[in-house]
Design a protein around this motif. Structure first.
Motif, PDB file in Angstrom:
ATOM      1  N   PHE A 245      15.700 -19.175 -63.865  1.00  0.00           N
ATOM      2  CA  PHE A 245      16.775 -19.118 -62.874  1.00  0.00           C
ATOM      3  C   PHE A 245      16.718 -20.392 -62.020  1.00  0.00           C
ATOM      4  N   SER A 246      17.859 -20.717 -61.472  1.00  0.00           N
ATOM      5  CA  SER A 246      17.951 -21.850 -60.531  1.00  0.00           C
ATOM      6  C   SER A 246      18.439 -21.319 -59.198  1.00  0.00           C
ATOM      7  N   ILE A 247      17.702 -21.648 -58.153  1.00  0.00           N
ATOM      8  CA  ILE A 247      18.059 -21.240 -56.793  1.00  0.00           C
ATOM      9  C   ILE A 247      18.449 -22.503 -56.022  1.00  0.00           C
ATOM     10  N   ASN A 248      19.706 -22.582 -55.606  1.00  0.00           N
ATOM     11  CA  ASN A 248      20.224 -23.731 -54.868  1.00  0.00           C
ATOM     12  C   ASN A 248      20.468 -23.349 -53.420  1.00  0.00           C
ATOM     13  N   ILE A 249      19.891 -24.116 -52.518  1.00  0.00           N
ATOM     14  CA  ILE A 249      20.006 -23.870 -51.076  1.00  0.00           C
ATOM     15  C   ILE A 249      20.655 -25.100 -50.434  1.00  0.00           C
ATOM     16  N   LYS A 250      21.667 -24.854 -49.607  1.00  0.00           N
ATOM     17  CA  LYS A 250      22.338 -25.905 -48.830  1.00  0.00           C
ATOM     18  C   LYS A 250      22.372 -25.449 -47.389  1.00  0.00           C
ATOM     19  N   ALA A 251      21.581 -26.129 -46.535  1.00  0.00           N
ATOM     20  CA  ALA A 251      21.412 -25.668 -45.157  1.00  0.00           C
ATOM     21  C   ALA A 251      21.685 -26.806 -44.179  1.00  0.00           C
ATOM     22  N   PRO A 252      22.581 -26.596 -43.186  1.00  0.00           N
ATOM     23  CA  PRO A 252      22.756 -27.575 -42.116  1.00  0.00           C
ATOM     24  C   PRO A 252      21.665 -27.398 -41.057  1.00  0.00           C
ATOM     25  N   VAL A 253      21.010 -28.480 -40.675  1.00  0.00           N
ATOM     26  CA  VAL A 253      19.919 -28.410 -39.695  1.00  0.00           C
ATOM     27  C   VAL A 253      20.108 -29.512 -38.662  1.00  0.00           C
ATOM     28  N   LYS A 254      19.427 -29.336 -37.539  1.00  0.00           N
ATOM     29  CA  LYS A 254      19.330 -30.358 -36.500  1.00  0.00           C
ATOM     30  C   LYS A 254      17.861 -30.562 -36.164  1.00  0.00           C
ATOM     31  N   LEU A 255      17.502 -31.796 -35.967  1.00  0.00           N
ATOM     32  CA  LEU A 255      16.122 -32.124 -35.627  1.00  0.00           C
ATOM     33  C   LEU A 255      15.981 -32.262 -34.118  1.00  0.00           C
ATOM     34  N   LYS A 256      14.880 -31.763 -33.617  1.00  0.00           N
ATOM     35  CA  LYS A 256      14.555 -31.907 -32.205  1.00  0.00           C
ATOM     36  C   LYS A 256      13.451 -32.939 -32.071  1.00  0.00           C
ATOM     37  N   VAL A 257      13.823 -34.115 -31.574  1.00  0.00           N
ATOM     38  CA  VAL A 257      12.887 -35.222 -31.414  1.00  0.00           C
ATOM     39  C   VAL A 257      12.574 -35.325 -29.924  1.00  0.00           C
ATOM     40  N   GLY A 258      11.420 -34.853 -29.536  1.00  0.00           N
ATOM     41  CA  GLY A 258      11.107 -34.792 -28.106  1.00  0.00           C
ATOM     42  C   GLY A 258      11.974 -33.746 -27.443  1.00  0.00           C
ATOM     43  N   SER A 259      12.830 -34.195 -26.536  1.00  0.00           N
ATOM     44  CA  SER A 259      13.787 -33.302 -25.883  1.00  0.00           C
ATOM     45  C   SER A 259      15.220 -33.575 -26.314  1.00  0.00           C
ATOM     46  N   VAL A 260      15.405 -34.346 -27.366  1.00  0.00           N
ATOM     47  CA  VAL A 260      16.736 -34.743 -27.826  1.00  0.00           C
ATOM     48  C   VAL A 260      16.999 -34.118 -29.185  1.00  0.00           C
ATOM     49  N   LYS A 261      18.223 -33.580 -29.351  1.00  0.00           N
ATOM     50  CA  LYS A 261      18.658 -33.039 -30.626  1.00  0.00           C
ATOM     51  C   LYS A 261      19.502 -34.079 -31.359  1.00  0.00           C
ATOM     52  N   THR A 262      19.288 -34.171 -32.646  1.00  0.00           N
ATOM     53  CA  THR A 262      20.075 -35.093 -33.452  1.00  0.00           C
ATOM     54  C   THR A 262      21.387 -34.440 -33.867  1.00  0.00           C
TER      55      THR A 262
END
Length: 296
Positions: A245-262
């Motif tokens: 089987f093939s499991i494909n995942i597509k997820a939107p994320v944001k990185l938290k660098v210190g106190s700032v979100k990308t």
């Protein structure tokens, strides 16, 4: 008597000489001016009878030079002089072109300014990215499949079915100073030989730095119809105990660098999983996960 009278008469020339001696010297130039400019000849001879050759009359200063006879003349000049000194009819044009200053159009200036600004922004962004990389030392997250439970997979019937997959995923964030926000709107799909069997989504959560999170995904298909060739191929792999089987995942994320979100970043994960059965107690035979990150 005649001799006495002849003596008493004054010869005009003598009278002139005596009078000239008595007159002031101011009248002498007049006498010289009246003298002829012709050369003196011996008495008794005329200009025509003189044996010496006659001299040509002197030319007056105002006399114009004699024009050369008509014809074709070849004048050779150095090339640099020809380029430096234009003909009289082109002198004004040459002076106008040489004195004209180069003009730059408004569009050219705008293009130069825009290009310089873009280059500056690119260089500044590269420097900022390099500094952030050296400060935070980002590392890619790691994903792996822990378990797969399958229900409602009937290979003996050709009718439509609704298979269900319960999949456990282990996500590891190895970064020390970066957190990951998993946003809503993710997609998870299960495929067998390019046939979509079930769909679902990841839960929205925050994963802190140096963290390992295990989450469950409930995936379900609707009105899935398998062709005879697909059912036959799946049945053969089931007998061998390795159904891929093939499991494909597509997820939107944001990185938290210190106190700032990308900004929002898309993470794509593809896991190839092989199980030994199509039941809830199926075991994973092999697994391999790969990921891709889309920054924009």
């Amino acid at each position: 008597m005649q001799n006495i009278m002849a003596d008493n008469k004054v010869h005009p020339a003598a009278a002139g000489e005596s009078s000239s001696e008595e007159q002031p010297s101011s009248t002498s130039p007049k006498r010289f001016a009246n003298q002829s400019s012709e050369p003196l000849l011996p008495s008794g001879s005329s200009p025509s009878s003189s044996s010496s050759p006659s001299l040509p009359p002197p030319q007056s200063p105002a006399q114009k030079p004699v024009a050369p006879p008509p014809g074709t003349y070849v004048i050779q000049l150095p090339k640099d002089q020809i380029l430096s000194y234009p003909p009289p009819e082109n002198a004004k044009k040459f002076q106008l072109l040489s004195s004209r200053k180069p003009r730059r159009s408004f569009c050219r200036r705008c293009c130069c300014f825009t290009i310089c600004l873009l280059l500056f922004l690119i260089v500044a962004a590269a420097i900022a990215a390099g500094v952030l990389y050296l400060v935070f030392l980002p590392k890619a997250p790691k994903y792996t499949v822990l378990e797969v439970a399958i229900r409602s997979m009937n290979l003996t019937s050709s009718s439509a079915m609704s298979p269900e997959f319960d999949i456990g995923i282990r996500a590891q964030n190895p970064n020390k100073k970066i957190g990951i926000y998993y946003q809503s709107g993710s997609e998870v799909e299960v495929y067998y030989d390019d046939v979509n069997l079930a769909n679902g989504a990841l839960p929205a959560f925050y994963q802190p730095s140096n963290n390992v999170t295990v989450f469950q995904m409930a995936l379900k298909g609707s009105d899935v119809v398998l062709s005879n060739s697909v059912r036959l191929a799946m049945g053969n792999t089931l007998k061998q105990g390795n159904v891929p089987f093939s499991i494909n995942i597509k997820a939107p994320v944001k990185l938290k660098v210190g106190s700032v979100k990308t900004w929002k970043i898309t993470v794509k994960v593809k896991c190839d999983v092989t199980v030994d059965a199509l039941t809830e107690k199926s075991r994973i035979v092999s697994k391999d996960c790969d990921y891709d990150v889309k920054l924009w």
